[in-house]
Design an enzyme around this catalytic site. Structure first.
Site, short mmCIF file in Angstrom:
data_model
loop_
_atom_site.label_atom_id
_atom_site.label_comp_id
_atom_site.label_asym_id
_atom_site.label_seq_id
_atom_site.Cartn_x
_atom_site.Cartn_y
_atom_site.Cartn_z
CB ILE A 42 -0.91 0.01 1.24
CG1 ILE A 42 -1.70 -1.31 1.35
CG2 ILE A 42 -1.87 1.21 1.20
CD1 ILE A 42 -2.28 -1.58 2.72
CD GLU A 54 7.25 -8.75 1.96
OE1 GLU A 54 6.51 -7.80 1.66
OE2 GLU A 54 8.39 -8.89 1.53
CB CYS A 88 9.69 -7.04 5.50
SG CYS A 88 8.39 -6.00 4.81
N1 THU Z 1 7.63 -4.06 -1.49
C1 THU Z 1 6.94 -5.01 -0.79
O1 THU Z 1 5.71 -4.96 -0.69
N2 THU Z 1 7.64 -6.00 -0.20
C2 THU Z 1 9.00 -6.15 -0.27
O2 THU Z 1 9.56 -7.02 0.35
C3 THU Z 1 9.79 -5.24 -1.11
C4 THU Z 1 9.07 -4.03 -1.57
C5 THU Z 1 6.89 -2.99 -2.14
C6 THU Z 1 7.06 -1.63 -1.52
C7 THU Z 1 6.76 -0.71 -2.67
O3 THU Z 1 5.37 -0.47 -2.72
C8 THU Z 1 7.15 -1.51 -3.90
O4 THU Z 1 7.33 -2.83 -3.47
C9 THU Z 1 8.40 -1.01 -4.58
O5 THU Z 1 9.43 -0.87 -3.67
#
Ligand code: THU
Length: 129
Positions: A42, A54, A88
């Protein structure tokens, strides 16, 4: 269960809110009682306020009283596996054991399997005096 988690992560990814990066991520977290919580990234116009898929899944489970977790599938939108970011990993360090499993997937659902210990060795911790 692995396939179920990957499929749920894939379908969660469809709801991702990623207007800035265009990089949609989905996640599906398996709790020790067999329940599964999903999440997606988001984003926010103020970039650091963005929430990763995550953590969204983990926080969703935590708010429902879950505290013990077995595995998570994470799926991004590129041909490379979508490894969890450092933030994360640190957050998962708070709630997961060393043998917690990450199914880290490429956009087509193919994945590499790693334990938490493999992707986050030498976790920060301290004891109070
Ligand atoms: N992103 C994730 O949702 N999880 C990850 O482990 C790496 C990055 C998302 C954050 C952002 O919205 C997009 O990927 C680009 O960085």
């Amino acid at each position: 269960m692995k396939t179920t988690l990957i499929n749920k992560a894939m379908s969660a990814r469809e709801s991702a809110y990623a207007p800035y990066s265009g990089f949609k991520v989905g996640a599906a977290l398996l709790c020790d009682d067999g329940t599964v919580y999903t999440g997606f990234n988001i984003e926010n116009m103020s970039y650091p306020a963005t929430m990763c898929a995550e953590r969204a899944a983990l926080y969703s489970a935590l708010t429902q009283g879950k505290r013990n977790f077995k595995a998570i599938a994470v799926i991004g939108s590129s041909s490379e596996p979508c490894f969890p970011c450092g933030v994360c990993r640190q957050v998962f360090a708070e709630f997961c054991d060393k043998d917690f499993i990450f199914y880290i997937c490429s956009e087509d659902g193919s994945c590499v399997e790693k334990t938490f210990e493999e992707i986050m060795p030498f976790t920060f911790s301290y004891t109070t005096k």
